[in-house]
Structures are given as C-alpha cells and as structure tokens.
Write a protein that holds these residues in place. Structure first.
Motif, PDB file in Angstrom:
ATOM      1  N   GLU A  40      -7.342  -0.120  -3.983  1.00  7.41           N
ATOM      2  CA  GLU A  40      -7.980   0.066  -5.079  1.00  7.41           C
ATOM      3  C   GLU A  40      -7.759   1.535  -5.836  1.00  7.41           C
ATOM      4  N   GLU A  41      -8.254   2.416  -4.926  1.00  3.86           N
ATOM      5  CA  GLU A  41      -8.051   3.872  -5.324  1.00  3.86           C
ATOM      6  C   GLU A  41      -6.422   4.305  -5.703  1.00  3.86           C
ATOM      7  N   LEU A  42      -5.572   3.967  -5.147  1.00  7.40           N
ATOM      8  CA  LEU A  42      -4.328   4.110  -5.130  1.00  7.40           C
ATOM      9  C   LEU A  42      -3.740   3.665  -6.692  1.00  7.40           C
ATOM     10  N   LYS A  78     -10.409   3.769   4.922  1.00  5.73           N
ATOM     11  CA  LYS A  78     -11.754   4.513   4.217  1.00  5.73           C
ATOM     12  C   LYS A  78     -12.159   5.518   5.317  1.00  5.73           C
ATOM     13  N   GLU A 132      -5.866   2.265  -9.153  1.00 11.21           N
ATOM     14  CA  GLU A 132      -6.242   2.881 -10.438  1.00 11.21           C
ATOM     15  C   GLU A 132      -5.577   4.346 -10.648  1.00 11.21           C
ATOM     16  N   ALA A 133      -5.427   5.049  -9.605  1.00 17.44           N
ATOM     17  CA  ALA A 133      -4.580   6.495  -9.920  1.00 17.44           C
ATOM     18  C   ALA A 133      -3.382   6.081 -10.356  1.00 17.44           C
ATOM     19  N   HIS A 148       0.967  -1.158  -0.076  1.00 18.79           N
ATOM     20  CA  HIS A 148      -0.207   0.064   0.002  1.00 18.79           C
ATOM     21  C   HIS A 148       0.757   1.270  -0.172  1.00 18.79           C
ATOM     22  N   ALA A 190       2.190   7.065  -6.338  1.00 16.43           N
ATOM     23  CA  ALA A 190       1.183   8.118  -6.773  1.00 16.43           C
ATOM     24  C   ALA A 190       1.734   9.402  -6.448  1.00 16.43           C
ATOM     25  N   GLY A 240      -6.110   7.058   1.336  1.00 16.63           N
ATOM     26  CA  GLY A 240      -6.567   6.424   0.137  1.00 16.63           C
ATOM     27  C   GLY A 240      -6.406   5.050   0.180  1.00 16.63           C
ATOM     28  N   ARG A 241      -7.407   4.265  -0.300  1.00 21.87           N
ATOM     29  CA  ARG A 241      -7.609   2.815  -0.329  1.00 21.87           C
ATOM     30  C   ARG A 241      -6.632   2.343  -1.361  1.00 21.87           C
ATOM     31  N   ASP A 266      -7.685  -1.841   5.086  1.00 27.73           N
ATOM     32  CA  ASP A 266      -8.112  -1.211   3.967  1.00 27.73           C
ATOM     33  C   ASP A 266      -9.531  -0.528   4.265  1.00 27.73           C
TER      34      ASP A 266
END
Length: 148
Positions: free
Chosen positions: A91-93, A83, A95-96, A25, A32, A88-89, A79
């Motif tokens: 999947e969000e990281l 939230k 995807e970014a 993570h 990111a 930042g979770r 995770d």
C-alpha cells in the motif's frame, strides 16, 4: 550531465503480467524508484496482475491480500514481514506511485480474459484503460521496457 544521466532511459514502461504478489510488489518498487529519480513510468497491468488493482473485498481488505507469492506464501503474511524488516509495503508503494504521478494502465483484453469488471478497479488509483496498442504508443523509443 553525468554519465549515469546520459545512459538512463527517458521513460520506464513496465508490463505487469504476473499475478504473484512478490513480482507485482517489485514492479511497484521499480516504478517508485524510477519516478523518484525523475524518470516517467507507466505500469501496464494485464492478465492476473490486474487482480491487484481490484476494489477492496467486502471485509475492506485490499484485493491484493488474496494473492500468493511465487513460492506459495500468502501476500498479507509477506507484506507484514516486509514491515518488520523496514521494506516498503504494498500500500505504501502504491500510494507513492500514485502521488508521484506514475501512469497506471489496465489492459482491457486482460480484464475480459479474467472476467473482471472494468469498473471494479480501485477508485484511489487513477487508471487509464486501454490495450497493448495504447501501451506501446505511450512507451518511448529511447526508454526501457520491462516484463514482470
């Protein structure tokens, strides 16, 4: 050009070795932040970290949800707590990083060592397969390299 810009590496290359959710993570956090600051990034997943990029499980849960943190806590629980705290979770990281153009590499040796199928990786993450030589050739001699 500011002093910070003159002292910043021209590229960040991160070896993601640990299979601990919290470490993977944080590698995504670093990637990111760097790419958002216009520093190119390569994440090189090898050994146990490669499990984080496996295709989803039969129940559609991302494979990283079966990982543990370095302190033994379950990845999904941590995770979810992120939230609630506005952090930042995973999947969000992820995807970014994909959207912003982070280069993802997965070590062929690491896949073989764990008996992982090279075609068993997430289809939504563009992965360059290669080895240590490929990763080192991609790194910059004036960049920074981290081992997580």
């Amino acid at each position: 050009m500011s002093a910070a810009e003159r002292n910043s590496p021209d590229k960040l290359s991160i070896v993601v070795f640990s299979g601990d959710f919290d470490r993977i993570h944080y590698a995504l956090v670093m990637a990111a932040a760097a790419i958002a600051s216009n520093t190119p990034v390569t994440l090189f997943f090898t050994m146990w970290a490669g499990r984080a990029l496996e295709k989803p499980l039969p129940d559609s849960q991302p494979a990283w949800t079966r990982l543990k943190c370095s302190d033994g806590r379950a990845a999904k629980w941590v995770d979810d707590s992120f939230k609630a705290k506005g952090v930042g979770r995973f999947e969000e990281l992820l995807e970014a990083c994909v959207a912003l153009g982070v280069t993802f590499m997965v070590c062929e040796m690491g896949l073989k060592a764990l008996g992982m199928d090279p075609d068993g990786l997430r289809p939504d993450v563009p992965v360059t397969k290669g080895g240590v030589v490929t990763f080192l050739a991609d790194a910059s001699k004036t960049g920074a390299m981290l081992f997580i």
